[in-house]
Design a protein around this motif. Structure first.
Motif, short mmCIF file in Angstrom:
data_model
loop_
_atom_site.label_atom_id
_atom_site.label_comp_id
_atom_site.label_asym_id
_atom_site.label_seq_id
_atom_site.Cartn_x
_atom_site.Cartn_y
_atom_site.Cartn_z
N LEU A 159 31.70 -20.58 -22.42
CA LEU A 159 30.37 -21.48 -22.42
C LEU A 159 31.17 -22.63 -20.91
CD1 LEU A 159 29.16 -23.78 -23.24
CD2 LEU A 159 30.86 -24.65 -24.40
N SER A 160 29.77 -23.02 -20.20
CA SER A 160 29.63 -24.09 -19.24
C SER A 160 28.45 -24.41 -19.35
CB SER A 160 30.21 -22.92 -17.82
OG SER A 160 29.76 -23.91 -16.16
N VAL A 161 29.04 -25.75 -19.74
CA VAL A 161 27.73 -26.43 -20.23
C VAL A 161 26.91 -26.86 -18.27
CG1 VAL A 161 27.29 -29.75 -20.60
CG2 VAL A 161 29.14 -28.16 -21.38
N LYS A 162 25.97 -26.75 -18.51
CA LYS A 162 25.18 -26.45 -17.64
C LYS A 162 24.87 -28.61 -16.34
CE LYS A 162 22.16 -23.15 -19.09
NZ LYS A 162 20.83 -22.05 -19.86
N LYS A 163 24.98 -28.46 -15.61
CA LYS A 163 24.74 -29.75 -15.25
C LYS A 163 23.41 -30.54 -16.01
CE LYS A 163 24.14 -31.84 -10.33
NZ LYS A 163 23.58 -31.31 -9.28
N GLU A 164 22.63 -29.86 -15.81
CA GLU A 164 21.12 -30.88 -16.32
C GLU A 164 21.42 -31.95 -17.79
OE1 GLU A 164 21.34 -27.07 -15.60
OE2 GLU A 164 19.23 -26.79 -15.81
N ILE A 165 22.15 -30.26 -18.50
CA ILE A 165 22.98 -31.09 -19.84
C ILE A 165 24.11 -32.48 -19.41
CG2 ILE A 165 24.06 -30.45 -21.67
CD1 ILE A 165 21.22 -29.60 -21.59
N LYS A 166 24.57 -32.10 -18.93
CA LYS A 166 25.82 -33.19 -18.19
C LYS A 166 25.19 -34.52 -18.04
CE LYS A 166 29.48 -30.21 -17.08
NZ LYS A 166 30.49 -30.05 -15.93
N GLU A 167 23.96 -35.22 -17.54
CA GLU A 167 23.86 -35.67 -17.35
C GLU A 167 23.26 -37.08 -18.23
OE1 GLU A 167 19.73 -35.28 -15.12
OE2 GLU A 167 21.22 -34.29 -13.40
N PHE A 168 23.36 -36.25 -19.24
CA PHE A 168 22.62 -37.18 -20.52
C PHE A 168 24.46 -37.78 -21.35
CE2 PHE A 168 19.23 -34.78 -19.81
CZ PHE A 168 18.39 -35.94 -19.93
N ASP A 169 24.26 -38.08 -22.87
CA ASP A 169 25.31 -38.19 -23.28
C ASP A 169 25.61 -36.97 -24.06
OD1 ASP A 169 27.40 -40.21 -24.13
OD2 ASP A 169 26.41 -41.13 -25.74
N TRP A 170 25.84 -35.79 -23.30
CA TRP A 170 25.49 -35.48 -24.71
C TRP A 170 26.69 -34.67 -25.14
CZ3 TRP A 170 29.20 -31.49 -23.40
CH2 TRP A 170 30.12 -31.49 -22.75
N GLU A 171 27.79 -34.39 -25.16
CA GLU A 171 29.58 -34.69 -25.78
C GLU A 171 28.97 -35.21 -27.39
OE1 GLU A 171 32.19 -36.82 -23.00
OE2 GLU A 171 33.57 -34.25 -23.10
N ARG A 172 28.37 -36.38 -27.39
CA ARG A 172 28.07 -36.79 -28.80
C ARG A 172 26.64 -36.60 -29.10
NH1 ARG A 172 30.62 -43.02 -28.83
NH2 ARG A 172 32.42 -42.81 -27.72
N ASN A 173 25.60 -35.84 -28.43
CA ASN A 173 24.38 -35.41 -29.65
C ASN A 173 24.16 -33.61 -29.65
OD1 ASN A 173 23.77 -38.16 -30.08
ND2 ASN A 173 23.24 -38.33 -27.59
N THR A 174 25.34 -33.24 -29.49
CA THR A 174 24.60 -32.07 -29.49
C THR A 174 26.42 -31.09 -30.38
OG1 THR A 174 26.17 -31.47 -27.63
CG2 THR A 174 24.06 -32.26 -26.79
N LEU A 175 25.20 -30.21 -30.61
CA LEU A 175 26.68 -29.08 -31.12
C LEU A 175 26.52 -27.84 -30.69
CD1 LEU A 175 28.70 -28.61 -33.26
CD2 LEU A 175 27.07 -28.22 -34.84
N PHE A 176 28.10 -27.33 -30.26
CA PHE A 176 27.21 -25.61 -29.52
C PHE A 176 28.26 -24.81 -30.83
CE2 PHE A 176 28.36 -28.10 -25.75
CZ PHE A 176 26.52 -27.09 -25.17
#
Length: 411
Positions: A191-208
């Protein structure tokens, strides 16, 4: 005694055991009043008595003796590595396991889901958006608009984390401060989190989510398997752009297969009207509509259609009167729109957590002890006059206004 997640991981490593045989193990344990934690405490005689079908017929490749030698330093070390990376292992008897999966997939249900992120999204009202990797700029724009609209309506947006439509769907949800589930076609080691996703508060709003062992790499077969999981987790599936069922070389279209999966499991399937993608309308869209997909032309049409759909609410391995988990299904006909709690009680709980400092959406959920998704709370806060939005970069924070009269909510 080993904890539940480690026990599930050990069983997943048992030679000769697959999804169906592991499902059988869980069911047999349930009937005996045992849990997965108890499995590796049994003697060979007890195991043989508990699982008489193992080693025979369709389970001939599995053996109860293989369950006795799984706990070793190497496996425990690989399990600890996952836990240090905040990966959770959700087994079939875990109350967090998605209810819809067991109902739809039965004994083919993935025995363990590897998950990282906001776990409540496992059982949220999710809509999947799927489509081609090589999609036009216009197709990407439409995907983001649909995902944006779904997030604003309180839905979690799920997809397969591939390039093209999948990534656009995830970004579209995050752009509207919504939530999104990313279903992987490989193990967490890759797993490598994409750059476009990292621009957001992704750690709290996503589930892998991954159904594959951590060391498994991407493959075409894994991608097809992943697509089935994407569909089975969802209340509805939206196809943006699909190639024909098979191309000129005979290769199956993953998006088309996802559409067929939705139809097979009677999951509402929406297909973007091919005319919107002129001058080259996707053949797969045309064919899926002929097979029963609902032609979709605009966002209003989608939200109205979703509001009219009813679905079965599934409770899997629900505690029965005996105190042991029991596989059961409840099917009250209920609207798909997110359920509302007592608004005044909720409002009071939310207002009480503010102490003068701006709070993130997840801070509010945690401090007010709410069992809500971030999307649902964000939508709710827009209607609370006592609270105002504060921007910090691309992230949203909230604070209580100095003074404001209470007004009626949800009018």
């Amino acid at each position: 005694m080993r904890d539940r997640e480690y026990s599930a991981y050990l069983l997943l490593n048992a030679p000769g055991f697959g999804a169906k045989s592991i499902f059988y193990i869980y069911e047999s344990l349930r009937k005996a009043g045992l849990k997965i934690n108890d499995l590796f405490e049994q003697s060979i005689t007890q195991l043989s008595n508990l699982f008489p079908e193992i080693g025979q017929g369709r389970f001939s490749k599995a053996s109860v003796t293989s369950l006795l030698n799984l706990d070793d330093d190497k496996r425990y070390s690989s399990y600890q590595k996952l836990k240090k990376e905040n990966v959770h292992l959700i087994g079939l008897d875990d109350e967090r396991y998605p209810r819809l999966l067991i109902s739809r997939l039965g004994e083919n249900t993935p025995p363990v889901l590897f998950c990282k992120g906001y776990l409540p999204l496992l059982n949220s009202d999710s809509i999947s958006i799927v489509g081609s990797r090589d999609v036009s700029e216009f197709g990407i724009k439409i995907t983001k608009r649909i995902a944006n609209r779904l997030a604003g309506s309180g839905y979690n947006v799920s997809s397969g984390f591939a390039k093209g439509v999948d990534t656009s769907a995830h970004i579209g949800a995050l752009e509207n401060h919504g939530t999104t589930t990313m279903v992987l076609s490989y193990g967490f080691n890759y797993l490598s989190v994409k750059k476009e996703i990292k621009e957001f508060d992704w750690e709290r709003n996503t589930l892998f989510i991954s159904q594959f062992m951590p060391y498994e790499k991407f493959s075409g077969q894994n991608a097809m398997t992943r697509n089935k999981l994407v569909c089975a987790l969802s209340q509805a599936v939206i196809v943006i752009s699909s190639g024909p069922e098979r191309d000129s070389s005979g290769k199956m279209s993953g998006t088309f297969d996802a559409g067929l999966t939705a139809l097979k499991y009677k999951i509402p399937l929406f297909v973007l009207n091919p005319s919107l993608l002129n001058p080259n309308p996707p053949q797969g869209n045309i064919d899926l509509i002929k097979l029963g997909g609902i032609s979709l032309s605009n966002g209003d049409e989608l939200v109205q259609s979703l509001g009219a759909i009813t679905t079965e609410h599934i409770t899997a391995f629900e505690p029965a009167k005996t105190g042991h988990p029991e596989l059961s299904i409840k099917s009250p006909q209920t609207n798909l729109q997110p359920q509302r709690a007592n608004t005044e009680d909720i409002k009071g709980k939310i207002l009480s957590v503010f102490n003068g400092k701006p709070l993130s959406i997840n801070d509010i959920i945690e401090q007010a002890h709410l069992n809500w998704t971030t999307t649902k709370l964000s939508s709710y806060l827009k209607k609370v006059d006592e609270i105002e939005l504060v921007k910090k970069g691309r992230s949203n924070f909230y604070k209580r206004k100095a003074s404001q009269q209470q007004t009626q909510l949800f009018v």
